[in-house]
Write a protein that holds these residues in place. Structure first.
Motif, PDB file in Angstrom:
ATOM      1  N   SER A  89     -20.879  -3.904   7.318  1.00 47.14           N
ATOM      2  CA  SER A  89     -20.939  -3.372   5.964  1.00 47.14           C
ATOM      3  C   SER A  89     -22.334  -2.842   5.707  1.00 47.14           C
ATOM      4  O   SER A  89     -23.316  -3.502   6.001  1.00 47.14           O
ATOM      5  CB  SER A  89     -20.605  -4.477   4.958  1.00 47.14           C
ATOM      6  N   GLY A  92     -10.461  -4.149   6.933  1.00 50.11           N
ATOM      7  CA  GLY A  92     -11.671  -3.540   6.421  1.00 50.11           C
ATOM      8  C   GLY A  92     -12.659  -3.381   7.559  1.00 50.11           C
ATOM      9  O   GLY A  92     -12.351  -3.673   8.712  1.00 50.11           O
ATOM     10  N   ASP A 152      -6.174   8.593   0.278  1.00 42.86           N
ATOM     11  CA  ASP A 152      -5.896   7.754   1.447  1.00 42.86           C
ATOM     12  C   ASP A 152      -5.163   8.537   2.533  1.00 42.86           C
ATOM     13  O   ASP A 152      -5.464   8.393   3.718  1.00 42.86           O
ATOM     14  CB  ASP A 152      -5.059   6.529   1.056  1.00 42.86           C
ATOM     15  N   SER A 184     -24.668  -0.819   2.613  1.00 41.53           N
ATOM     16  CA  SER A 184     -24.666  -0.506   1.171  1.00 41.53           C
ATOM     17  C   SER A 184     -25.491   0.699   0.887  1.00 41.53           C
ATOM     18  O   SER A 184     -26.422   1.018   1.487  1.00 41.53           O
ATOM     19  CB  SER A 184     -25.234  -1.667   0.379  1.00 41.53           C
ATOM     20  N   HIS A 213     -13.530  -1.046   2.668  1.00 41.95           N
ATOM     21  CA  HIS A 213     -12.746  -2.007   1.881  1.00 41.95           C
ATOM     22  C   HIS A 213     -11.936  -1.313   0.786  1.00 41.95           C
ATOM     23  O   HIS A 213     -10.943  -1.849   0.313  1.00 41.95           O
ATOM     24  CB  HIS A 213     -13.651  -3.073   1.266  1.00 41.95           C
ATOM     25  N   ASP A 214     -12.380  -0.120   0.392  1.00 42.98           N
ATOM     26  CA  ASP A 214     -11.702   0.599  -0.682  1.00 42.98           C
ATOM     27  C   ASP A 214     -10.687   1.619  -0.179  1.00 42.98           C
ATOM     28  O   ASP A 214     -10.005   2.247  -0.986  1.00 42.98           O
ATOM     29  CB  ASP A 214     -12.735   1.312  -1.565  1.00 42.98           C
ATOM     30  N   LEU A 215     -10.620   1.805   1.129  1.00 42.27           N
ATOM     31  CA  LEU A 215      -9.680   2.772   1.685  1.00 42.27           C
ATOM     32  C   LEU A 215      -8.322   2.114   1.872  1.00 42.27           C
ATOM     33  O   LEU A 215      -8.222   0.974   2.304  1.00 42.27           O
ATOM     34  CB  LEU A 215     -10.180   3.284   3.044  1.00 42.27           C
ATOM     35  N   ALA A 241     -17.327   2.355   2.734  1.00 39.93           N
ATOM     36  CA  ALA A 241     -16.184   2.398   1.819  1.00 39.93           C
ATOM     37  C   ALA A 241     -14.911   1.813   2.406  1.00 39.93           C
ATOM     38  O   ALA A 241     -13.856   1.904   1.788  1.00 39.93           O
ATOM     39  CB  ALA A 241     -15.927   3.849   1.403  1.00 39.93           C
TER      40      ALA A 241
END
Length: 139
Positions: free
Chosen positions: A137, A133, A2, A139, A125-127, A123
């Motif tokens: 989006s 976010g 991060d 995929s 949402h995962d950062l 990615a």
């Protein structure tokens, strides 16, 4: 990871934020150069480009819908390359080389901004270290 992404975001937007400051605080001078490149409504174009760079830069830096910010910076970069650095129209070899370098810099920044857009949209949402976010989006 991060922290590395945050450092990369900040380093990436430093140029845009510095340029935005110039566009918005030295508008008349910048618009003179813009006019010399044949861009219509140079004052409005200078202000608009400054706002896009500022909004996109802040968005990417703080992680507030960073995907949209990166997309805005890509649009700005590609537009600046084509409108401001038309090296193919230069007859002086030194001016041509300088404009080609600026054209390639802007297209490289635009390409990097597209990569960031895809990265954030995929990615985001995962950062960590992001305010939100992604707005989009993929995929």
């Amino acid at each position: 990871m991060d922290v590395l992404v945050l450092i990369g975001r900040l380093l990436f937007v430093a140029l845009f934020l510095a340029s935005a400051t110039g566009h918005l605080t030295k508008t008349r001078q910048m618009a003179g150069y813009t006019a010399s490149r044949g861009v219509p409504m140079p004052v409005a174009a200078t202000v608009a480009s400054g706002v896009v760079m500022l909004a996109g830069g802040v968005s990417v830096a703080v992680g507030l819908w960073a995907d949209l910010g990166a997309l805005a910076l890509a649009a700005f970069s590609f537009s600046a390359a084509v409108l401001m650095h038309r090296f193919w129209k230069e007859s002086d070899p030194q001016a041509r080389m300088m404009e080609q370098t600026q054209f390639l810099k802007d297209t490289a920044l635009g390409g990097a901004a597209l990569v960031m857009f895809a990265f954030f949209a995929y990615a985001g949402h995962d950062l960590g270290l992001m305010v939100t976010g992604p707005a989009l989006s993929i995929s």
